[in-house]
Design an enzyme around this catalytic site. Structure first.
Site, PDB file in Angstrom:
ATOM      1  NE  ARG A 137      -4.247  -1.710   1.432  1.00  0.00           N
ATOM      2  CZ  ARG A 137      -5.036  -1.845   2.497  1.00  0.00           C
ATOM      3  NH1 ARG A 137      -4.972  -0.983   3.485  1.00  0.00           N
ATOM      4  NH2 ARG A 137      -5.890  -2.832   2.566  1.00  0.00           N
TER       5      ARG A 137
ATOM      6  CG  ASP B 208     -14.169   5.391   7.507  1.00  0.00           C
ATOM      7  OD1 ASP B 208     -14.746   4.310   7.725  1.00  0.00           O
ATOM      8  OD2 ASP B 208     -12.912   5.475   7.393  1.00  0.00           O
TER       9      ASP B 208
END
Ligand SMILES: C[S@@+](CC[C@H](N)C(=O)[O-])C[C@H]1O[C@@H](n2cnc3c(N)ncnc32)[C@H](O)[C@@H]1O
Length: 289
Positions: free
Chosen positions: A42, A155
């Protein structure tokens, strides 16, 4: 454990420790050793895009020159956003069957005498959870449109919040759902799944780090915080659930993920269903002890 080198850059133990400490400090997320490969894959993309030589240089950059957008990209890359519509569907059944008692309480009568209902999806990822709440309740209560009903969906990951706000999903997103549930959604010209406007209109999506101060006090009648605390260590979970108790209305419900439990922090809650807790309305001397 030595070097992991499956991306463009190698990750030393020291670098992994620095990354772990950073994401823990910002987001409360505890990365286990098993996440090393994921971290490499990532973050390599970001390191490459910044033209930096490796992870140490990347963390130095975040510490000394990075912008808030760079910090956001770092966090976005390290969150796990797996979710789906009607996930752990017993929670939506539970909510539906208890909405009547939630809105019957005198203090829940809102503007113009309309029933008032407030729900928070904390760690909503790409939106399937809050949309499921809205769709399930709209289907069960035809006059819901006239209630004072809002869902707050938040979030820490800005990319999932942006996708959630769009309310458009790939055609296969409803695979496995019953025909009755699939019929709650609309389809676009290419078969893509679209959220009906009645459900979109009751939800506000916002970026919010659960570890930071919250810009509201509630009270919420129900909080969904499912499959979020699994990424936190026990003390962090304890503080989070205590804070969720503070923004829940007395008798309000807290829904958590299938592998989670409130354990020692459950003093202010009682277990009323499978991973469903209810905030106690009166704190007894024993609870307070
Ligand atoms: C696995 S998803 C769960 C989604 C949904 N609640 C469900 O159960 O299907 C976990 C979400 O928690 C979010 N998250 C992790 N740490 C967070 C924090 N400190 N503050 C807010 N959200 C966080 C992640 O970005 C991710 O989208």
């Amino acid at each position: 454990m030595g070097m992991v080198d499956i991306g463009e850059f190698a990750l030393s133990d020291r670098e992994f420790t620095r990354i772990r400490q950073r994401v823990y400090k910002i987001a409360g997320i505890s990365l286990s050793d098993a996440k090393r490969t994921l971290v490499v894959s990532r973050l390599s993309k970001i390191v490459r895009a910044l033209g930096l030589p490796g992870f140490d240089a990347y963390i130095d950059f975040l510490d000394h020159g990075g912008s808030p957008a760079d910090d956001q990209a770092f966090v976005n890359a390290l969150t796990t956003n797996l979710t789906r519509f009607f996930r752990e569907d017993h929670h939506f059944d539970h909510l539906r069957t208890h909405v009547g008692e939630l809105i019957a309480r005198p203090q829940r009568v809102g503007k113009g005498g309309r029933p008032r209902l407030r729900i928070w999806s904390a760690g909503c990822s790409t939106g399937q959870e809050p949309y499921t709440i809205a769709l399930a309740l709209l289907a069960a209560f035809p006059d819901l449109g006239r209630w004072d009903f809002r869902i707050l969906a938040t979030d820490i990951d800005s990319s999932v919040i942006a996708r959630a706000a769009e309310g458009i999903y790939p055609a296969g997103e409803l695979n496995g759902l019953s025909a009755q549930r699939q019929a709650l959604f609309e389809r676009g010209p290419r078969g893509e799944v679209r959220i009906p406007s009645a459900a979109r209109e009751v939800i506000t999506f916002n970026l919010l780090n659960l570890m930071a101060p919250w810009p509201f006090k509630g009270p919420f009648d129900a909080v969904f915080c499912r499959n979020v605390a699994i990424y936190f260590d026990k003390p962090t979970q304890g503080r989070l659930f205590d804070r969720l108790g503070e923004v829940l209305a007395p008798d309000g419900f807290l829904y958590i993920g299938h592998s989670e439990n409130l354990q020692a922090v459950s003093k202010g809650f009682k277990l009323v269903g499978k991973t469903v807790y209810q905030r106690k309305s009166i704190t007894t001397a024993r609870d307070a002890a």
